[in-house]
Design an enzyme around this catalytic site. Sequence first.
Site, PDB file in Angstrom:
ATOM      1  N   CYS A 395       9.713   0.838  -0.785  1.00 54.40           N
ATOM      2  CA  CYS A 395       8.293   0.625  -0.293  1.00 54.40           C
ATOM      3  C   CYS A 395       8.104  -0.485   0.691  1.00 54.40           C
ATOM      4  O   CYS A 395       9.278  -1.041   1.044  1.00 54.40           O
ATOM      5  CB  CYS A 395       7.318   0.552  -1.558  1.00 54.40           C
ATOM      6  SG  CYS A 395       7.306  -1.270  -2.305  1.00 54.40           S
ATOM      7  N   ASN A 396       7.148  -0.811   0.967  1.00 53.37           N
ATOM      8  CA  ASN A 396       6.673  -2.075   1.845  1.00 53.37           C
ATOM      9  C   ASN A 396       7.537  -3.286   1.543  1.00 53.37           C
ATOM     10  O   ASN A 396       8.404  -4.045   2.361  1.00 53.37           O
ATOM     11  CB  ASN A 396       5.402  -2.078   2.245  1.00 53.37           C
ATOM     12  CG  ASN A 396       5.126  -3.019   3.615  1.00 53.37           C
ATOM     13  OD1 ASN A 396       5.901  -2.868   4.491  1.00 53.37           O
ATOM     14  ND2 ASN A 396       4.155  -3.932   3.358  1.00 53.37           N
TER      15      ASN A 396
END
Length: 495
Positions: A395-396
Amino acid sequence: MKKLLHRFGKFYSKVIINFIGIFIFVGILSVVFGDYGWRPNENIYAISQFVYKTVITIVIAYAGGNQAGHSREGKSSSQLQAGGAIAVMAVSGMILADGENGILGAMILGPLSGMLWKYVLEPGLKKVKTGLEMLVRNVTAALAGGVMALLAFYLIAPAISVCADTLLLGVNYLIGHKLIWLVSFVIEPAKVFFLNNSINHGILIPIGMQQAEQMGESILFLLETNPGPGLGILAALYLEKREKRKEYAASMFVELVGGIHEIYFPEVISNMWLLLALISGGAAGNFCFLVLQGATTGVVSPGSIFAVLLVCAQNRVFAVLIGIAVSAAVSTAVGVLILKYQQKALKKSEKEAFRESGACLETEPIVQPETDQTVQPEIESKVEKKVIQKIGFVCNAGVGSSAMGAALFRRKLREMNLAEVEVEAYAADQMPEDLDAVVCQKDLKEILRSELKTVKLYTVESLLNQAEYTAIIEKIQKGYADISYEDVIGGEKGI
């Protein structure tokens, strides 16, 4: 442009995220022992100010120097730390010249020091004779640090001071004219495109810390981390999409309690009209914060209701809770209206299409062409069989939805007697090279395209939706992954 902003946000997110606990430490001491705290104590409060002005500045500069000076060529730990050492020396000049803007200075001087070492100084050291490397390296770092400290004191600090004062004037103007709610038109869309860390860590937190130093608190800490708008979007989906209510109920819990905004990003990206609900909710909440003087004394991270209350002064709790509730209510109301309108328009278009096509339209049967069975073995021979032993959930930032998704996936693997498969969470730019497969939300596929070459990629709507993991586990149960051109990064297919 999106990739550039993503890299910018990821860099500062990686630098700051490991020190969020220190920010919260400063906020808690301010809440308890500040001038308007629960138990005012001048000496203990002074500790928080020392940590804010000096300790945070130094650790951010050090981390930024190491991060920017990092090389993937297998350097030793002493080599990797040279950029951080130069950054610490450089930021000392910033602290002496303008301690109030130390964090902003560290966020600039850290990367500059790291890049100076990586691209200018370190390449020149390759010509040093054997036996003198350590001496020359340390002397070079010391001289570079001295030069950077002088530049910071006489040039960079005054420039940063002017920029910071200008930004503060702009923020104070918006607050004074009750226009702070306008920032929602920028923050909410940017969050959905995974730029939330860029905005919060790169802009709001540094300015907010300076504002908190002057006034004891800041509304800026609430602008991006407010869980209300996202909670409202999920509530609207819960009310209108009954077939997925269990999933949305779980997502609402994660958003409110866990503060993981990424949980609702895919829903908004798949239906961009919901941005109107996000912006409306964010603007309404920010307006309430402004009118009721809602603020926190320190950084809120993650955007959990508990994290908000942890760094919220006693006399601000009511205002903050009202602002969050209003933003959630407005976002829910606008989201429901949008979804109802879309559903009504869809039904109308389906009826019109049915009338135009005719209810009893006859068509000729479709004859499937015969396939050449001799080609099949040739196709199968081009498929590579690769055992999946290590999976990365990406994810980020690598600590939010990916961590929770990896935990859920590990649990499901244990239930199906596949515990030998290693599953870990990673940030988008921190993936190791030995991964056999990567699982991410479909919106990160374009960003990861340049990072991975032959790694199996599984894209899902949500990293917290266990139902989407079934297809992946079915592949693993067979003991291999079928890697073909279409299924590798760069192709069009995904799961």
